[in-house]
Motif scaffolding. Structure first.
Motif, mmCIF file in Angstrom:
data_model
loop_
_atom_site.group_PDB
_atom_site.id
_atom_site.type_symbol
_atom_site.label_atom_id
_atom_site.label_comp_id
_atom_site.label_asym_id
_atom_site.label_seq_id
_atom_site.Cartn_x
_atom_site.Cartn_y
_atom_site.Cartn_z
ATOM 1 N N ARG A 192 -35.262 94.316 -6.866
ATOM 2 C CA ARG A 192 -34.493 95.075 -7.867
ATOM 3 C C ARG A 192 -33.434 95.949 -7.215
ATOM 4 N N LEU A 193 -33.802 96.615 -6.130
ATOM 5 C CA LEU A 193 -32.846 97.490 -5.443
ATOM 6 C C LEU A 193 -31.677 96.680 -4.902
ATOM 7 N N GLU A 194 -31.981 95.520 -4.338
ATOM 8 C CA GLU A 194 -30.921 94.695 -3.766
ATOM 9 C C GLU A 194 -29.993 94.168 -4.849
ATOM 10 N N GLU A 195 -30.586 93.894 -6.012
ATOM 11 C CA GLU A 195 -29.803 93.450 -7.146
ATOM 12 C C GLU A 195 -28.837 94.559 -7.599
ATOM 13 N N GLU A 196 -29.380 95.765 -7.715
ATOM 14 C CA GLU A 196 -28.560 96.932 -8.097
ATOM 15 C C GLU A 196 -27.452 97.156 -7.077
ATOM 16 N N GLN A 197 -27.822 97.004 -5.813
ATOM 17 C CA GLN A 197 -26.891 97.214 -4.717
ATOM 18 C C GLN A 197 -25.718 96.240 -4.822
ATOM 19 N N ARG A 198 -26.056 94.974 -5.063
ATOM 20 C CA ARG A 198 -25.015 93.957 -5.205
ATOM 21 C C ARG A 198 -24.092 94.266 -6.376
ATOM 22 N N SER A 199 -24.683 94.579 -7.534
ATOM 23 C CA SER A 199 -23.841 94.766 -8.716
ATOM 24 C C SER A 199 -22.962 96.011 -8.563
ATOM 25 N N ARG A 200 -23.518 97.072 -7.982
ATOM 26 C CA ARG A 200 -22.709 98.281 -7.803
ATOM 27 C C ARG A 200 -21.627 98.098 -6.753
ATOM 28 N N ALA A 201 -21.971 97.405 -5.681
ATOM 29 C CA ALA A 201 -20.979 97.144 -4.636
ATOM 30 C C ALA A 201 -19.830 96.328 -5.221
ATOM 31 N N ALA A 202 -20.161 95.376 -6.091
ATOM 32 C CA ALA A 202 -19.129 94.546 -6.714
ATOM 33 C C ALA A 202 -18.248 95.383 -7.643
ATOM 34 N N GLN A 203 -18.880 96.245 -8.447
ATOM 35 C CA GLN A 203 -18.115 97.121 -9.341
ATOM 36 C C GLN A 203 -17.179 98.027 -8.545
ATOM 37 N N ALA B 286 -15.960 97.528 -5.554
ATOM 38 C CA ALA B 286 -14.883 96.750 -4.946
ATOM 39 C C ALA B 286 -13.767 96.494 -5.961
ATOM 40 N N VAL B 287 -14.143 96.160 -7.178
ATOM 41 C CA VAL B 287 -13.164 95.899 -8.235
ATOM 42 C C VAL B 287 -12.357 97.161 -8.528
ATOM 43 N N LEU B 288 -13.075 98.260 -8.642
ATOM 44 C CA LEU B 288 -12.451 99.534 -8.957
ATOM 45 C C LEU B 288 -11.512 99.990 -7.836
ATOM 46 N N GLU B 289 -11.971 99.849 -6.608
ATOM 47 C CA GLU B 289 -11.158 100.250 -5.455
ATOM 48 C C GLU B 289 -9.871 99.455 -5.395
ATOM 49 N N LYS B 290 -10.004 98.177 -5.672
ATOM 50 C CA LYS B 290 -8.845 97.312 -5.640
ATOM 51 C C LYS B 290 -7.854 97.705 -6.745
ATOM 52 N N ALA B 291 -8.387 97.972 -7.936
ATOM 53 C CA ALA B 291 -7.542 98.370 -9.057
ATOM 54 C C ALA B 291 -6.812 99.670 -8.747
ATOM 55 N N VAL B 292 -7.521 100.622 -8.178
ATOM 56 C CA VAL B 292 -6.929 101.924 -7.862
ATOM 57 C C VAL B 292 -5.849 101.769 -6.790
ATOM 58 N N GLU B 293 -6.144 100.916 -5.839
ATOM 59 C CA GLU B 293 -5.199 100.655 -4.754
ATOM 60 C C GLU B 293 -3.862 100.122 -5.283
ATOM 61 N N GLN B 294 -3.940 99.337 -6.333
ATOM 62 C CA GLN B 294 -2.741 98.697 -6.873
ATOM 63 C C GLN B 294 -2.064 99.520 -7.962
ATOM 64 N N ARG C 275 -20.505 105.122 -5.204
ATOM 65 C CA ARG C 275 -20.803 105.332 -3.779
ATOM 66 C C ARG C 275 -22.093 106.115 -3.613
ATOM 67 N N HIS C 276 -22.272 107.096 -4.487
ATOM 68 C CA HIS C 276 -23.489 107.892 -4.444
ATOM 69 C C HIS C 276 -24.716 107.011 -4.716
#
Ligand SMILES: [Zn+2]
Length: 115
Positions: A25-36, A38-46, A64-65
């Motif tokens: 479960r933790l790894e699943e949460e980790q993956r989904s949050r890391a993906a979110q 990444a998307v957000l960081e990319k959007a902000v960057e652009q 990140r928290h």
């Protein structure tokens, strides 16, 4: 899930099967949050800086928290201290861990404002 855990000193809060499930479960949460994130960081960057919403930064901070908390929960799982309240040392009820798999404190300690 019936994990009847005795509160004996030094006893692990979880048996191996439960620990595997928590890790999954933790790894699943980790993956989904890391993906979110990444998307957000990319959007902000652009986005031109003056158009970036303060709430975007807040969301990135929150993600990140959470990721740091998940990392730490995985470490505690490794060490066998997972599921134990960092405030009072009591076993955190399985039901609470099911809702908040990376929580550090029992309800009582959390309510006391230990953070
Ligand atoms: Zn506690």
């Amino acid at each position: 899930m019936t994990t009847n855990v005795d509160d004996g000193a030094g006893a692990r809060a979880l048996d191996d099967a439960a620990a595997r499930e928590v890790r999954r479960r933790l790894e699943e949460e980790q993956r989904s949050r890391a993906a979110q994130l990444a998307v957000l960081e990319k959007a902000v960057e652009q986005t031109p800086l003056e158009q970036v919403e303060a709430s975007d930064y807040t969301r990135m901070d929150n993600l990140r928290h959470s990721l740091a908390e998940i990392d730490d929960a995985l470490r505690r799982l490794e060490e066998g201290t997972y599921g134990r309240c960092e405030g009072c040392g009591q076993t955190i009820p399985a039901g609470r861990l099911e809702i908040l798999p990376y929580v550090r404190y029992c309800v009582r300690c959390q309510g006391r404002g230990t953070r």
